[in-house]
Motif scaffolding. Sequence first.
Motif, PDB file in Angstrom:
ATOM      1  N   CYS A   1      -1.256  -6.185  -7.914  1.00 15.64           N
ATOM      2  CA  CYS A   1      -0.301  -6.430  -6.826  1.00 15.64           C
ATOM      3  C   CYS A   1      -0.887  -7.373  -5.779  1.00 15.64           C
ATOM      4  CB  CYS A   1       0.085  -5.110  -6.158  1.00 15.64           C
ATOM      5  SG  CYS A   1       1.099  -4.019  -7.161  1.00 15.64           S
ATOM      6  N   LEU A   2      -2.142  -7.134  -5.422  1.00 18.94           N
ATOM      7  CA  LEU A   2      -2.776  -7.961  -4.394  1.00 18.94           C
ATOM      8  C   LEU A   2      -3.006  -9.390  -4.883  1.00 18.94           C
ATOM      9  CD1 LEU A   2      -5.359  -5.431  -2.912  1.00 18.94           C
ATOM     10  CD2 LEU A   2      -3.133  -6.100  -1.990  1.00 18.94           C
ATOM     11  N   THR A   3      -3.207  -9.548  -6.196  1.00 17.15           N
ATOM     12  CA  THR A   3      -3.336 -10.894  -6.756  1.00 17.15           C
ATOM     13  C   THR A   3      -2.053 -11.680  -6.534  1.00 17.15           C
ATOM     14  OG1 THR A   3      -4.906 -10.174  -8.461  1.00 17.15           O
ATOM     15  CG2 THR A   3      -3.715 -12.219  -8.872  1.00 17.15           C
ATOM     16  N   GLY A   4      -0.925 -11.031  -6.835  1.00 16.84           N
ATOM     17  CA  GLY A   4       0.361 -11.689  -6.610  1.00 16.84           C
ATOM     18  C   GLY A   4       0.627 -11.924  -5.139  1.00 16.84           C
ATOM     19  N   LEU A   5       0.265 -10.949  -4.307  1.00 15.32           N
ATOM     20  CA  LEU A   5       0.490 -11.081  -2.869  1.00 15.32           C
ATOM     21  C   LEU A   5      -0.345 -12.212  -2.287  1.00 15.32           C
ATOM     22  CD1 LEU A   5       1.875  -9.902  -0.372  1.00 15.32           C
ATOM     23  CD2 LEU A   5      -0.069  -8.360  -0.109  1.00 15.32           C
TER      24      LEU A   5
ATOM     25  N   PHE B   1      -2.145  11.263  -6.524  1.00 15.01           N
ATOM     26  CA  PHE B   1      -2.906  10.943  -5.321  1.00 15.01           C
ATOM     27  C   PHE B   1      -2.947  12.172  -4.414  1.00 15.01           C
ATOM     28  CE2 PHE B   1      -2.640   6.060  -4.549  1.00 15.01           C
ATOM     29  CZ  PHE B   1      -3.257   5.844  -5.760  1.00 15.01           C
ATOM     30  N   HIS B   2      -4.016  12.297  -3.658  1.00 13.23           N
ATOM     31  CA  HIS B   2      -4.096  13.383  -2.685  1.00 13.23           C
ATOM     32  C   HIS B   2      -3.737  12.910  -1.282  1.00 13.23           C
ATOM     33  CE1 HIS B   2      -6.787  16.427  -5.069  1.00 13.23           C
ATOM     34  NE2 HIS B   2      -5.599  16.249  -5.590  1.00 13.23           N
ATOM     35  N   ASP B   3      -4.308  11.785  -0.858  1.00 17.00           N
ATOM     36  CA  ASP B   3      -4.064  11.387   0.529  1.00 17.00           C
ATOM     37  C   ASP B   3      -4.409   9.914   0.727  1.00 17.00           C
ATOM     38  OD1 ASP B   3      -3.256  11.701   3.105  1.00 17.00           O
ATOM     39  OD2 ASP B   3      -4.913  12.997   3.728  1.00 17.00           O
ATOM     40  N   ILE B   4      -3.901   9.369   1.813  1.00 13.15           N
ATOM     41  CA  ILE B   4      -4.161   7.971   2.153  1.00 13.15           C
ATOM     42  C   ILE B   4      -3.971   7.819   3.659  1.00 13.15           C
ATOM     43  CG2 ILE B   4      -1.772   7.178   1.905  1.00 13.15           C
ATOM     44  CD1 ILE B   4      -2.849   4.654   0.554  1.00 13.15           C
ATOM     45  N   SER B   5      -4.693   6.890   4.256  1.00 16.82           N
ATOM     46  CA  SER B   5      -4.553   6.669   5.697  1.00 16.82           C
ATOM     47  C   SER B   5      -3.595   5.510   5.951  1.00 16.82           C
ATOM     48  CB  SER B   5      -5.923   6.341   6.311  1.00 16.82           C
ATOM     49  OG  SER B   5      -6.341   5.036   5.913  1.00 16.82           O
ATOM     50  N   ASP B   6      -3.303   5.267   7.214  1.00 17.19           N
ATOM     51  CA  ASP B   6      -2.557   4.065   7.577  1.00 17.19           C
ATOM     52  C   ASP B   6      -3.467   2.850   7.375  1.00 17.19           C
ATOM     53  OD1 ASP B   6      -0.313   5.504   8.355  1.00 17.19           O
ATOM     54  OD2 ASP B   6      -1.046   5.752  10.406  1.00 17.19           O
ATOM     55  N   VAL B   7      -2.861   1.698   7.140  1.00 19.47           N
ATOM     56  CA  VAL B   7      -3.643   0.469   7.025  1.00 19.47           C
ATOM     57  C   VAL B   7      -4.028   0.010   8.430  1.00 19.47           C
ATOM     58  CG1 VAL B   7      -3.712  -1.878   6.119  1.00 19.47           C
ATOM     59  CG2 VAL B   7      -2.331  -0.151   4.967  1.00 19.47           C
TER      60      VAL B   7
ATOM     61  N   ILE C   1       0.833  -1.206   0.000  1.00 17.96           N
ATOM     62  CA  ILE C   1       0.000   0.000   0.000  1.00 17.96           C
ATOM     63  C   ILE C   1       0.866   1.255   0.000  1.00 17.96           C
ATOM     64  CG2 ILE C   1      -1.735   1.309   1.271  1.00 17.96           C
ATOM     65  CD1 ILE C   1      -2.787  -1.217  -0.073  1.00 17.96           C
ATOM     66  N   GLN C   2       1.950   1.240   0.770  1.00 14.24           N
ATOM     67  CA  GLN C   2       2.831   2.408   0.830  1.00 14.24           C
ATOM     68  C   GLN C   2       3.492   2.659  -0.523  1.00 14.24           C
ATOM     69  OE1 GLN C   2       3.292   4.491   3.560  1.00 14.24           O
ATOM     70  NE2 GLN C   2       4.349   5.778   2.089  1.00 14.24           N
ATOM     71  N   SER C   3       3.947   1.581  -1.172  1.00 13.02           N
ATOM     72  CA  SER C   3       4.569   1.717  -2.492  1.00 13.02           C
ATOM     73  C   SER C   3       3.561   2.223  -3.514  1.00 13.02           C
ATOM     74  CB  SER C   3       5.138   0.367  -2.944  1.00 13.02           C
ATOM     75  OG  SER C   3       6.112  -0.100  -2.049  1.00 13.02           O
ATOM     76  N   TRP C   4       2.356   1.686  -3.436  1.00  7.61           N
ATOM     77  CA  TRP C   4       1.277   2.107  -4.343  1.00  7.61           C
ATOM     78  C   TRP C   4       0.993   3.595  -4.169  1.00  7.61           C
ATOM     79  CZ3 TRP C   4      -4.241   2.741  -2.915  1.00  7.61           C
ATOM     80  CH2 TRP C   4      -5.091   2.845  -4.024  1.00  7.61           C
ATOM     81  N   TYR C   5       0.953   4.036  -2.909  1.00 10.23           N
ATOM     82  CA  TYR C   5       0.691   5.450  -2.634  1.00 10.23           C
ATOM     83  C   TYR C   5       1.813   6.341  -3.172  1.00 10.23           C
ATOM     84  CZ  TYR C   5       0.620   9.848  -0.096  1.00 10.23           C
ATOM     85  OH  TYR C   5       0.655  11.180   0.211  1.00 10.23           O
ATOM     86  N   LEU C   6       3.060   5.936  -2.940  1.00 11.32           N
ATOM     87  CA  LEU C   6       4.181   6.749  -3.404  1.00 11.32           C
ATOM     88  C   LEU C   6       4.165   6.888  -4.924  1.00 11.32           C
ATOM     89  CD1 LEU C   6       7.114   5.522  -1.125  1.00 11.32           C
ATOM     90  CD2 LEU C   6       5.979   7.741  -1.068  1.00 11.32           C
ATOM     91  N   MET C   7       3.867   5.789  -5.614  1.00  9.80           N
ATOM     92  CA  MET C   7       3.780   5.852  -7.071  1.00  9.80           C
ATOM     93  C   MET C   7       2.659   6.795  -7.498  1.00  9.80           C
ATOM     94  SD  MET C   7       4.410   1.893  -8.217  1.00  9.80           S
ATOM     95  CE  MET C   7       4.207   2.295  -9.962  1.00  9.80           C
ATOM     96  N   GLY C   8       1.511   6.684  -6.822  1.00  9.44           N
ATOM     97  CA  GLY C   8       0.392   7.553  -7.154  1.00  9.44           C
ATOM     98  C   GLY C   8       0.689   9.006  -6.856  1.00  9.44           C
TER      99      GLY C   8
ATOM    100  N   ASP D   1      -5.857   8.428 -12.314  1.00 10.47           N
ATOM    101  CA  ASP D   1      -6.858   7.677 -13.063  1.00 10.47           C
ATOM    102  C   ASP D   1      -7.175   6.364 -12.356  1.00 10.47           C
ATOM    103  OD1 ASP D   1      -7.200   9.449 -15.337  1.00 10.47           O
ATOM    104  OD2 ASP D   1      -5.138   8.942 -15.847  1.00 10.47           O
ATOM    105  N   LEU D   2      -8.310   5.768 -12.717  1.00 13.41           N
ATOM    106  CA  LEU D   2      -8.741   4.535 -12.059  1.00 13.41           C
ATOM    107  C   LEU D   2      -7.840   3.350 -12.375  1.00 13.41           C
ATOM    108  CD1 LEU D   2     -12.631   4.731 -12.270  1.00 13.41           C
ATOM    109  CD2 LEU D   2     -11.157   5.032 -10.282  1.00 13.41           C
ATOM    110  N   MET D   3      -6.901   3.529 -13.303  1.00 12.52           N
ATOM    111  CA  MET D   3      -5.928   2.466 -13.547  1.00 12.52           C
ATOM    112  C   MET D   3      -5.131   2.176 -12.277  1.00 12.52           C
ATOM    113  SD  MET D   3      -2.964   4.475 -15.744  1.00 12.52           S
ATOM    114  CE  MET D   3      -1.796   3.132 -15.601  1.00 12.52           C
ATOM    115  N   ALA D   4      -5.126   3.142 -11.343  1.00 10.04           N
ATOM    116  CA  ALA D   4      -4.451   2.927 -10.060  1.00 10.04           C
ATOM    117  C   ALA D   4      -5.060   1.732  -9.335  1.00 10.04           C
ATOM    118  CB  ALA D   4      -4.561   4.180  -9.194  1.00 10.04           C
ATOM    119  N   ILE D   5      -6.374   1.578  -9.439  1.00 16.47           N
ATOM    120  CA  ILE D   5      -7.045   0.448  -8.793  1.00 16.47           C
ATOM    121  C   ILE D   5      -6.656  -0.857  -9.476  1.00 16.47           C
ATOM    122  CG2 ILE D   5      -9.269  -0.546  -8.168  1.00 16.47           C
ATOM    123  CD1 ILE D   5      -8.597   1.966  -6.644  1.00 16.47           C
ATOM    124  N   ASP D   6      -6.548  -0.830 -10.812  1.00 15.12           N
ATOM    125  CA  ASP D   6      -6.109  -2.028 -11.536  1.00 15.12           C
ATOM    126  C   ASP D   6      -4.720  -2.463 -11.085  1.00 15.12           C
ATOM    127  OD1 ASP D   6      -8.265  -2.627 -13.372  1.00 15.12           O
ATOM    128  OD2 ASP D   6      -7.764  -0.783 -14.413  1.00 15.12           O
TER     129      ASP D   6
END
Length: 205
Positions: A198-202, A165-171, A121-128, A188-193
Amino acid sequence: RGSGTTARGRRLLKVREEKRKKEHEKLHNYPAWAKVLENACKSDTELRAVLGDSIGNPELMRKRVEERVRRRGSDFNKSKSGSVLAFKVSFRDFNPLDSHIWFELYGSPSDRDVDLLGSVIQSWYLMGRLGAFNSSNLQLANSTSMEFDPLYDAEKGSKAMPASFHDISDVEFQDNWGRVWVDLGTSDLMAIDVLLNCLTGLSSE
């Protein structure tokens, strides 16, 4: 005595000038990714512990992150023990600017599970945050050429409409559930894809 005072004054002026120069260089030459990491440290104790006293020194910050990735990356060389079944994905009243993403786990998460999911999630946020999920600049993905040396127009990329991205909380975790609040901002919503990939692999790990 007078000459000593003058010499000390010159030293003080030199120190102040060097300090001013360093502050100016940091303000104008400080990498954007380093600023993102510094801001993320304010709410992420784990990241703050990783960076330690390297904050303010981009080169040292990069080395600390690379060292952490190398250490943690060895975990992925172990045999997979996750599920072979695809996980279920559903949306309900999803608002890209104000929504919680929930994760249902098979059981209470171990410390390793918490660390892995938090890192994803942290990596995803940083990329966004850095504008990675921008469908207006997918030059290679949209290319019809299969050449081994495709062309990339950096100027076109720099002029693409920003997507960040604008913001995200802690998990947060409770029992076998986890959740994180997100504001995708102009991404864009490609972020969700990307996150679901990532979660599929995890999940299979």
